[in-house]
Design a protein around this motif. Sequence first.
Motif, PDB file in Angstrom:
ATOM      1  N   ILE A  62     -13.609 -12.884 -42.841  1.00 27.87           N
ATOM      2  CA  ILE A  62     -14.028 -12.921 -40.863  1.00 27.87           C
ATOM      3  C   ILE A  62     -15.315 -12.470 -41.169  1.00 27.87           C
ATOM      4  O   ILE A  62     -16.322 -13.384 -41.230  1.00 27.87           O
ATOM      5  CB  ILE A  62     -13.126 -12.545 -40.346  1.00 27.87           C
ATOM      6  CG1 ILE A  62     -11.969 -13.435 -39.425  1.00 27.87           C
ATOM      7  CG2 ILE A  62     -14.220 -12.000 -38.935  1.00 27.87           C
ATOM      8  CD1 ILE A  62     -11.261 -12.671 -38.366  1.00 27.87           C
ATOM      9  N   GLY A  90      -8.312 -14.789 -41.170  1.00 28.07           N
ATOM     10  CA  GLY A  90      -7.672 -14.727 -40.084  1.00 28.07           C
ATOM     11  C   GLY A  90      -7.339 -15.904 -38.971  1.00 28.07           C
ATOM     12  O   GLY A  90      -7.377 -16.950 -39.122  1.00 28.07           O
ATOM     13  N   ALA A  91      -6.736 -15.391 -37.813  1.00 20.30           N
ATOM     14  CA  ALA A  91      -6.013 -16.081 -36.670  1.00 20.30           C
ATOM     15  C   ALA A  91      -7.294 -16.976 -35.971  1.00 20.30           C
ATOM     16  O   ALA A  91      -7.178 -18.566 -35.996  1.00 20.30           O
ATOM     17  CB  ALA A  91      -5.265 -15.461 -35.834  1.00 20.30           C
ATOM     18  N   GLY A  92      -7.840 -16.390 -35.159  1.00 23.07           N
ATOM     19  CA  GLY A  92      -9.506 -17.237 -34.775  1.00 23.07           C
ATOM     20  C   GLY A  92      -9.859 -17.880 -35.725  1.00 23.07           C
ATOM     21  O   GLY A  92     -10.591 -16.612 -36.604  1.00 23.07           O
ATOM     22  N   VAL A 117      -1.245 -12.271 -37.449  1.00 20.71           N
ATOM     23  CA  VAL A 117      -1.594 -11.039 -36.772  1.00 20.71           C
ATOM     24  C   VAL A 117      -0.626 -10.910 -35.904  1.00 20.71           C
ATOM     25  O   VAL A 117      -1.289 -10.296 -35.010  1.00 20.71           O
ATOM     26  CB  VAL A 117      -3.132 -11.879 -36.605  1.00 20.71           C
ATOM     27  CG1 VAL A 117      -3.974 -11.717 -37.680  1.00 20.71           C
ATOM     28  CG2 VAL A 117      -3.124 -12.654 -35.626  1.00 20.71           C
ATOM     29  N   ARG A 252     -11.477 -13.032 -28.645  1.00 21.86           N
ATOM     30  CA  ARG A 252     -12.971 -13.134 -29.146  1.00 21.86           C
ATOM     31  C   ARG A 252     -13.714 -12.510 -27.795  1.00 21.86           C
ATOM     32  O   ARG A 252     -13.695 -13.266 -27.491  1.00 21.86           O
ATOM     33  CB  ARG A 252     -13.351 -14.177 -29.709  1.00 21.86           C
ATOM     34  CG  ARG A 252     -12.956 -14.874 -31.514  1.00 21.86           C
ATOM     35  CD  ARG A 252     -13.339 -13.738 -31.655  1.00 21.86           C
ATOM     36  NE  ARG A 252     -12.685 -14.133 -33.288  1.00 21.86           N
ATOM     37  CZ  ARG A 252     -11.683 -14.174 -34.146  1.00 21.86           C
ATOM     38  NH1 ARG A 252     -10.830 -12.747 -33.486  1.00 21.86           N
ATOM     39  NH2 ARG A 252     -11.203 -14.445 -35.382  1.00 21.86           N
ATOM     40  N   HIS A 299     -12.677  -3.627 -33.039  1.00 13.41           N
ATOM     41  CA  HIS A 299     -11.796  -5.062 -33.447  1.00 13.41           C
ATOM     42  C   HIS A 299     -10.573  -4.106 -34.675  1.00 13.41           C
ATOM     43  O   HIS A 299     -11.027  -4.633 -35.695  1.00 13.41           O
ATOM     44  CB  HIS A 299     -12.782  -6.065 -34.260  1.00 13.41           C
ATOM     45  CG  HIS A 299     -12.488  -7.335 -34.259  1.00 13.41           C
ATOM     46  ND1 HIS A 299     -12.929  -8.046 -33.928  1.00 13.41           N
ATOM     47  CD2 HIS A 299     -11.292  -7.458 -34.433  1.00 13.41           C
ATOM     48  CE1 HIS A 299     -12.190  -9.796 -34.327  1.00 13.41           C
ATOM     49  NE2 HIS A 299     -10.988  -9.439 -33.951  1.00 13.41           N
ATOM     50  N   MET A 328      -1.920 -10.947 -44.584  1.00 13.85           N
ATOM     51  CA  MET A 328      -2.913 -12.363 -44.128  1.00 13.85           C
ATOM     52  C   MET A 328      -3.651 -12.912 -45.266  1.00 13.85           C
ATOM     53  O   MET A 328      -3.870 -13.959 -45.329  1.00 13.85           O
ATOM     54  CB  MET A 328      -3.975 -11.648 -43.022  1.00 13.85           C
ATOM     55  CG  MET A 328      -3.435 -11.182 -41.646  1.00 13.85           C
ATOM     56  SD  MET A 328      -4.851 -10.362 -40.699  1.00 13.85           S
ATOM     57  CE  MET A 328      -6.175 -11.545 -40.406  1.00 13.85           C
TER      58      MET A 328
END
Length: 355
Positions: A62, A90-92, A117, A252, A299, A328
Amino acid sequence: MTYTNVKPKVLLIGCIEHAQSAWGALGQLAELVESTATHRAEFIQECKEGKFDDVVALYRTIASVALTGLIDEELLGVLPKSLRYIAHCGAGYDQIDVHACSARSPPIRVSNVPTAVDDATADVNMFLILGALRNFNTGMNALRQGKWRGRPAPPLGHDPEGKVLGILGMGGIGRNLKKKAEAFGMKVIYHNRRELSDVMSAGAQYVSFDELLSTSDVVSLNLPLNKNTRHIISKAEFAKMKDGVVVVNTARGAVMDEAALVEALDSGKVFSAGLDVYEEEPKIHPGLLSNQNVMLVPHMGTWTIEVSSQQSSKCCIGSLRIQTILAMEEWTIENIQMALEVGSLKSPVPEQADL
Ligand SMILES: O=CC(=O)O
């Protein structure tokens, strides 16, 4: 995809913080190359000079957005033609234009880290719900200034017990949050693109978007950022919410219009907010910084040392304690390994499920 005696090349953009051993092991399978760019123009230059020619897979973080900018059409235009996979740690994955990746010929397949996550992020989400309901920030700030609870003391907060929690986006984090919130006596309703099966929703009531807005005491944003969800919560949506609502966002920043949130906080429409994510990280809207009713976390949704039961089976062997971030990273490396070995990704992003 089959490879002969030449090892395929894998490009790293950003840092592997903890999974050096898994990354080293990938080196048996692939030639590992790195970018040394410090900003987008330099990265584009590296691409144009052919530094990454023949790279088939790319590992990115990210934070690497600070080095390359978004993975958009411009960047896809200079990345090597050989590139087939982007493994995002990352998830997003809103930093990647998945549509443009799919449109390339042949397409670039994209993966993310979907479950590792969930627990840690849902924990931060619950922390923010409690902190915002109780308006802890005001007292905590006063204490650090040597003023105990402050003068006047902050208004009394609210109990979670009996409050309606509206989860917008009932994916892994949303479902994990539901369980946690129920333990605090909250009643959970949700809205999602699709209604979940009874097993998946586990008793949470499916409601329309508008009903969620108008009936929730706490609105929690747990949906991915994409072109359909950008500013999904803005002025008009705040207007539909209950007076004195609490709003929490660990998804986000840009799923919510921050300026509209500041207005809604200032007017008292929103009682308090809890945020882990921001529209222009690491910049924070001054109206949020100055508002004592807002819990702000930089974050840190996945910033934990323990492994969760949700994480990849490989990471949970025996009683190993592994950081969420390590899990991750290992998951992302597994995506690349699988791509190289069998030509498919372990966790392709949903938009490419049928690619
Ligand atoms: O924000 C964290 C993630 O997307 O993994």
